[in-house]
Design a protein around this motif. Structure first.
Motif, PDB file in Angstrom:
ATOM      1  N   LEU A  28       0.824  -1.207   0.000  1.00  0.00           N
ATOM      2  CA  LEU A  28       0.000   0.000   0.000  1.00  0.00           C
ATOM      3  C   LEU A  28       0.858   1.257   0.000  1.00  0.00           C
ATOM      4  CD1 LEU A  28      -2.762  -0.996   2.590  1.00  0.00           C
ATOM      5  CD2 LEU A  28      -2.536  -1.631   0.178  1.00  0.00           C
ATOM      6  N   GLY A  29       0.297   2.326  -0.580  1.00  0.00           N
ATOM      7  CA  GLY A  29       0.974   3.617  -0.553  1.00  0.00           C
ATOM      8  C   GLY A  29       0.737   4.343   0.750  1.00  0.00           C
ATOM      9  N   GLY A  30      -0.464   4.211   1.306  1.00  0.00           N
ATOM     10  CA  GLY A  30      -0.765   4.773   2.618  1.00  0.00           C
ATOM     11  C   GLY A  30      -0.371   3.790   3.699  1.00  0.00           C
ATOM     12  N   GLY A  31      -0.916   3.995   4.900  1.00  0.00           N
ATOM     13  CA  GLY A  31      -0.617   3.075   5.984  1.00  0.00           C
ATOM     14  C   GLY A  31      -1.208   1.701   5.737  1.00  0.00           C
ATOM     15  N   VAL A  32      -0.826   0.734   6.564  1.00  0.00           N
ATOM     16  CA  VAL A  32      -1.315  -0.636   6.372  1.00  0.00           C
ATOM     17  C   VAL A  32      -2.817  -0.743   6.627  1.00  0.00           C
ATOM     18  CG1 VAL A  32       0.833  -1.885   6.785  1.00  0.00           C
ATOM     19  CG2 VAL A  32      -0.595  -1.209   8.727  1.00  0.00           C
ATOM     20  N   ASP A  33      -3.437   0.326   7.109  1.00  0.00           N
ATOM     21  CA  ASP A  33      -4.889   0.343   7.307  1.00  0.00           C
ATOM     22  C   ASP A  33      -5.597   1.245   6.293  1.00  0.00           C
ATOM     23  OD1 ASP A  33      -3.656   2.587   8.344  1.00  0.00           O
ATOM     24  OD2 ASP A  33      -5.021   2.795  10.045  1.00  0.00           O
ATOM     25  N   ASP A  34      -4.873   1.732   5.292  1.00  0.00           N
ATOM     26  CA  ASP A  34      -5.453   2.635   4.298  1.00  0.00           C
ATOM     27  C   ASP A  34      -6.006   1.813   3.134  1.00  0.00           C
ATOM     28  OD1 ASP A  34      -6.111   4.992   2.894  1.00  0.00           O
ATOM     29  OD2 ASP A  34      -4.197   4.928   1.815  1.00  0.00           O
ATOM     30  N   VAL A  35      -7.283   1.486   3.200  1.00  0.00           N
ATOM     31  CA  VAL A  35      -7.909   0.648   2.178  1.00  0.00           C
ATOM     32  C   VAL A  35      -8.318   1.538   1.007  1.00  0.00           C
ATOM     33  CG1 VAL A  35      -9.708  -1.027   1.677  1.00  0.00           C
ATOM     34  CG2 VAL A  35      -8.766  -0.869   3.985  1.00  0.00           C
ATOM     35  N   TYR A  36      -7.588   1.431  -0.090  1.00  0.00           N
ATOM     36  CA  TYR A  36      -7.911   2.223  -1.270  1.00  0.00           C
ATOM     37  C   TYR A  36      -7.746   1.362  -2.513  1.00  0.00           C
ATOM     38  CZ  TYR A  36      -8.172   5.922  -4.668  1.00  0.00           C
ATOM     39  OH  TYR A  36      -8.565   6.699  -5.726  1.00  0.00           O
ATOM     40  N   PRO A  37      -8.771   1.316  -3.371  1.00  0.00           N
ATOM     41  CA  PRO A  37     -10.058   2.004  -3.258  1.00  0.00           C
ATOM     42  C   PRO A  37     -10.960   1.344  -2.211  1.00  0.00           C
ATOM     43  CG  PRO A  37     -10.068   0.578  -5.172  1.00  0.00           C
ATOM     44  CD  PRO A  37      -8.681   0.514  -4.618  1.00  0.00           C
ATOM     45  N   PRO A  38     -11.936   2.089  -1.678  1.00  0.00           N
ATOM     46  CA  PRO A  38     -12.797   1.537  -0.627  1.00  0.00           C
ATOM     47  C   PRO A  38     -13.559   0.286  -1.042  1.00  0.00           C
ATOM     48  CG  PRO A  38     -13.017   3.931  -0.738  1.00  0.00           C
ATOM     49  CD  PRO A  38     -12.203   3.525  -1.923  1.00  0.00           C
ATOM     50  N   ASP A  39     -13.850   0.143  -2.362  1.00  0.00           N
ATOM     51  CA  ASP A  39     -14.606  -1.036  -2.789  1.00  0.00           C
ATOM     52  C   ASP A  39     -13.758  -2.307  -2.752  1.00  0.00           C
ATOM     53  OD1 ASP A  39     -13.320   0.411  -4.808  1.00  0.00           O
ATOM     54  OD2 ASP A  39     -14.464  -0.522  -6.401  1.00  0.00           O
ATOM     55  N   ASN A  40     -12.472  -2.172  -2.423  1.00  0.00           N
ATOM     56  CA  ASN A  40     -11.634  -3.363  -2.222  1.00  0.00           C
ATOM     57  C   ASN A  40     -11.515  -3.727  -0.750  1.00  0.00           C
ATOM     58  OD1 ASN A  40     -11.099  -3.927  -4.882  1.00  0.00           O
ATOM     59  ND2 ASN A  40      -9.063  -3.012  -4.921  1.00  0.00           N
ATOM     60  N   ALA A  41     -12.426  -3.198   0.075  1.00  0.00           N
ATOM     61  CA  ALA A  41     -12.339  -3.441   1.527  1.00  0.00           C
ATOM     62  C   ALA A  41     -12.452  -4.933   1.855  1.00  0.00           C
ATOM     63  CB  ALA A  41     -13.418  -2.646   2.254  1.00  0.00           C
ATOM     64  N   ARG A  42     -13.341  -5.629   1.204  1.00  0.00           N
ATOM     65  CA  ARG A  42     -13.501  -7.061   1.475  1.00  0.00           C
ATOM     66  C   ARG A  42     -12.240  -7.825   1.089  1.00  0.00           C
ATOM     67  NH1 ARG A  42     -15.384 -11.539  -1.387  1.00  0.00           N
ATOM     68  NH2 ARG A  42     -16.344 -13.163  -0.062  1.00  0.00           N
ATOM     69  N   LEU A  43     -11.673  -7.480  -0.076  1.00  0.00           N
ATOM     70  CA  LEU A  43     -10.447  -8.133  -0.528  1.00  0.00           C
ATOM     71  C   LEU A  43      -9.303  -7.826   0.444  1.00  0.00           C
ATOM     72  CD1 LEU A  43      -8.819  -9.717  -2.627  1.00  0.00           C
ATOM     73  CD2 LEU A  43      -8.590  -7.592  -3.952  1.00  0.00           C
ATOM     74  N   TYR A  44      -9.228  -6.574   0.905  1.00  0.00           N
ATOM     75  CA  TYR A  44      -8.202  -6.202   1.880  1.00  0.00           C
ATOM     76  C   TYR A  44      -8.318  -7.069   3.134  1.00  0.00           C
ATOM     77  CZ  TYR A  44      -6.005  -3.584   5.676  1.00  0.00           C
ATOM     78  OH  TYR A  44      -5.252  -3.241   6.777  1.00  0.00           O
ATOM     79  N   GLY A  45      -9.536  -7.262   3.627  1.00  0.00           N
ATOM     80  CA  GLY A  45      -9.733  -8.086   4.819  1.00  0.00           C
ATOM     81  C   GLY A  45      -9.273  -9.518   4.616  1.00  0.00           C
ATOM     82  N   GLN A  46      -9.526 -10.065   3.429  1.00  0.00           N
ATOM     83  CA  GLN A  46      -9.094 -11.431   3.133  1.00  0.00           C
ATOM     84  C   GLN A  46      -7.569 -11.526   3.097  1.00  0.00           C
ATOM     85  OE1 GLN A  46     -11.479 -11.617  -0.522  1.00  0.00           O
ATOM     86  NE2 GLN A  46     -12.532 -13.413   0.312  1.00  0.00           N
ATOM     87  N   ILE A  47      -6.915 -10.509   2.508  1.00  0.00           N
ATOM     88  CA  ILE A  47      -5.452 -10.536   2.437  1.00  0.00           C
ATOM     89  C   ILE A  47      -4.849 -10.380   3.822  1.00  0.00           C
ATOM     90  CG2 ILE A  47      -3.407  -9.388   1.491  1.00  0.00           C
ATOM     91  CD1 ILE A  47      -5.154  -8.571  -0.911  1.00  0.00           C
ATOM     92  N   ALA A  48      -5.395  -9.480   4.635  1.00  0.00           N
ATOM     93  CA  ALA A  48      -4.878  -9.282   5.993  1.00  0.00           C
ATOM     94  C   ALA A  48      -5.016 -10.554   6.829  1.00  0.00           C
ATOM     95  CB  ALA A  48      -5.597  -8.125   6.668  1.00  0.00           C
ATOM     96  N   ALA A  49      -6.059 -11.349   6.537  1.00  0.00           N
ATOM     97  CA  ALA A  49      -6.311 -12.566   7.317  1.00  0.00           C
ATOM     98  C   ALA A  49      -5.471 -13.746   6.843  1.00  0.00           C
ATOM     99  CB  ALA A  49      -7.794 -12.926   7.252  1.00  0.00           C
ATOM    100  N   THR A  50      -5.244 -13.865   5.534  1.00  0.00           N
ATOM    101  CA  THR A  50      -4.570 -15.061   5.006  1.00  0.00           C
ATOM    102  C   THR A  50      -3.262 -14.765   4.291  1.00  0.00           C
ATOM    103  OG1 THR A  50      -5.763 -14.969   2.887  1.00  0.00           O
ATOM    104  CG2 THR A  50      -6.828 -16.157   4.689  1.00  0.00           C
ATOM    105  N   GLY A  51      -3.032 -13.499   3.949  1.00  0.00           N
ATOM    106  CA  GLY A  51      -1.808 -13.097   3.264  1.00  0.00           C
ATOM    107  C   GLY A  51      -1.058 -12.077   4.088  1.00  0.00           C
ATOM    108  N   CYS A  52      -0.531 -11.041   3.431  1.00  0.00           N
ATOM    109  CA  CYS A  52       0.223 -10.012   4.162  1.00  0.00           C
ATOM    110  C   CYS A  52       0.010  -8.660   3.482  1.00  0.00           C
ATOM    111  CB  CYS A  52       1.706 -10.355   4.188  1.00  0.00           C
ATOM    112  SG  CYS A  52       2.684  -9.343   5.323  1.00  0.00           S
ATOM    113  N   VAL A  53      -0.173  -7.636   4.314  1.00  0.00           N
ATOM    114  CA  VAL A  53      -0.290  -6.257   3.851  1.00  0.00           C
ATOM    115  C   VAL A  53       0.929  -5.503   4.360  1.00  0.00           C
ATOM    116  CG1 VAL A  53      -1.664  -4.143   3.876  1.00  0.00           C
ATOM    117  CG2 VAL A  53      -2.806  -6.376   3.946  1.00  0.00           C
ATOM    118  N   VAL A  54       1.626  -4.783   3.469  1.00  0.00           N
ATOM    119  CA  VAL A  54       2.841  -4.075   3.882  1.00  0.00           C
ATOM    120  C   VAL A  54       2.810  -2.634   3.395  1.00  0.00           C
ATOM    121  CG1 VAL A  54       4.192  -6.199   3.842  1.00  0.00           C
ATOM    122  CG2 VAL A  54       4.196  -4.725   1.847  1.00  0.00           C
TER     123      VAL A  54
END
Length: 363
Positions: A170-196
Motif C-alpha cells: 500500500l501507498g498509505g498506511g497498512v490500514d489505508d484501504v484504497y479504493p474503498p470497494d476493495n475493503a472485502r479483498l483487503y480483509g481477506q489478504i490481511a487474514a490469510t496473506g500479508c499487507v505491507v
C-alpha cells in the motif's frame, strides 16, 4: 550488521526514518556513517546547518514515534527495521533498502519466492481473467503473488492468489484501504496473506507515495508481469524499477487497437519477455540466483570531515538532471567518502535530492 533492535533503538530508528529530508538513501548513508540511529539523530541538526539550512530540522519526538508504534500494535501490525533478521531479504538487497516496513498478516510470506502482477486499473474483463488465472497457476507452482491492491489487474491478481498466498503493498498506511470497494479483498489478504507499507498507520496515500509503493512491489519480487498498461502508467514505472533492480520483466501482448496494450507492447519492443501463461514466468525464473546476504550492510564507518569549499563546489555541480554519485566524485576531484558526506549534509538542508540507484539531483 544484522541485529534485533531494542525498544529504545526501534524508537530511534523510526524517528530517523521519519525525520525531515531523510529518505532511504540519506538514511542508509547516516546509519553507515554513525552505526546507530540515536547517534545519527544527535548529529542531524549540525549536519543540516553545515549543509546550508537556516532553520531547524523537523525530527519526530520520542512520544510521536511511540504513538506510531502503538497505532500499529492496535492493528495487529508489526514494524520491521531493515537491519533486523526478519526484514525481507529481497528488499534488503536493494540499494538502498527502505529503512522500515509495516507488516500486517503472515510476515513469513515476504521471504518466499514471489512474482508481481500489475496492470491497468480500468482493465478489460479479459485482462482481469488472465491476471486471476495467472496468479492462481503461479501460486500452485509455489510463488507468492505481489501487487498493489488497486482496481482492475491488481485486484484480480490478489483474488487468484488468495488460496496460496498474496502480498498487498500500500501507498498509505497498512490500514489505508484504497479504493474503498476493495475493503472485502483487503480483509481477506490481511487474514490469510500479508499487507505491507512504508507509511505510518493512519496515513492516507497521496500521489508521491505511489512510486515508493511501486519500488517495494518490484523489490519484493523476482519477476514483474505487466498484464495491461497504457503508455503513461504506474505499472510501467514498476516495470522500469524492476529492470533497475535486476528483476525479470515480462509483458502480456495485446491488440494494437486497445490503448491498454500500448504499454505492454512497448515493453516487449524494449526487450521484456513475453508472457502468455505461467510457464513463461517460471521459465524466466529458471537459473536466477538468490539475493545477496545483507549482513554487513550497516557497518559503522568513520565520519568524513567536509570543508565548506568542497560542499559548495559539489552543490554547484548539481542540476535538475540526475547524475551519478560516482560522476560527482570525478567532477569534484575529491575522496568519495567526503563527497558522500557532503551530499548527506546538502540533502538534509533541502539542497540535494539523493535518489535510489546512486543518482543525485538538485533539491
Amino acid at each position: 550488521m544484522l541485529r534485533r533492535l531494542t525498544n529504545a533503538q526501534r524508537v530511534d530508528w523510526l524517528r530517523l526514518a521519519r525525520a525531515e529530508n531523510v529518505g532511504p538513501v540519506t538514511f542508509d548513508q547516516l546509519i553507515g556513517r554513525y552505526g546507530e540511529a540515536g547517534k545519527a539523530l544527535a548529529a542531524l541538526p549540525d549536519l543540516a546547518r553545515r549543509g546550508g539550512r537556516m532553520g531547524g530540522i523537523k525530527i519526530p519526538s520520542p512520544a510521536e514515534a511511540e504513538a506510531e508504534l502503538a497505532a500499529g500494535a492496535v492493528l495487529g501490525a508489526r514494524l520491521i527495521a531493515a537491519c533486523e533478521p526478519e526484514f525481507p531479504q529481497a528488499l534488503a538487497a536493494l540499494d538502498p533498502p527502505p529503512p522500515l516496513l509495516w507488516c500486517r498478516g503472515r510476515v513469513e510470506l515476504l521471504d518466499r519466492p514471489s512474482v508481481a502482477i500489475v496492470g491497468a486499473r480500468v482493465a478489460s474483463a479479459a485482462g482481469q481473467r488472465f491476471a486471476r488465472g495467472l496468479a492462481a497457476e503461479l501460486g500452485q507452482a509455489g510463488q507468492v503473488v505481489v501487487s498493489g491492491l488497486a482496481r482492475g489487474i491488481d485486484a484480480a491478481a490478489h483474488e487468484g492468489a488468495l488460496p496460496t498466498g498474496t502480498v498487498a503493498v500500500l501507498g498509505g498506511g497498512v490500514d489505508d484501504v484504497y479504493p474503498p470497494d476493495n475493503a472485502r479483498l483487503y480483509g481477506q489478504i490481511a487474514a490469510t496473506g500479508c499487507v505491507v507499507s512504508e507509511s505510518e498507520p493512519g496515513r492516507t496515500a497521496t500521489a508521491r507515495d505511489f512510486p515508493r509503493r511501486n519500488r517495494i512491489i518490484s523489490g519484493l519480487s523476482r519477476a514483474v508481469v505487466v498484464v495491461e498498461a497504457e503508455l503513461r502508467s504506474g505499472s510501467l514505472i514498476t516495470a522500469r524499477l524492476a529492470a533497475e533492480q535486476g528483476r525479470e520483466v515480462l509483458a502480456v501482448p495485446g491488440s494494437p487497437l486497445d490503448p491498454r496494450a500500448k504499454g505492454t507492447n512497448d515493453l516487449l519492443r524494449q526487450g521484456a519477455a513475453i508472457c502468455e501463461g505461467a510457464e513463461d514466468v517460471l521459465r524466466a525464473l529458471e537459473g536466477l540466483r538468490g539475493f545477496r546476504e545483507p549482513g554487513e550492510r550497516y557497518a559503522t564507518g568513520e565520519p568524513a570531515e567536509v570543508d565548506d569549499a568542497l560542499r559548495e563546489r559539489i552543490a554547484d555541480l548539481l542540476s535538475p538532471t540526475p547524475v551519478s554519485r560516482d560522476e560527482l566524485v570525478r567532477a569534484a576531484a575529491a575522496p568519495a567518502a567526503q563527497v558522500f558526506a557532503a551530499l548527506v549534509e546538502l540533502s538534509l538542508a533541502g539542497r540535494a535530492e539523493l535518489l535510489p540507484g546512486g543518482m543525485v539531483a538538485v533539491g
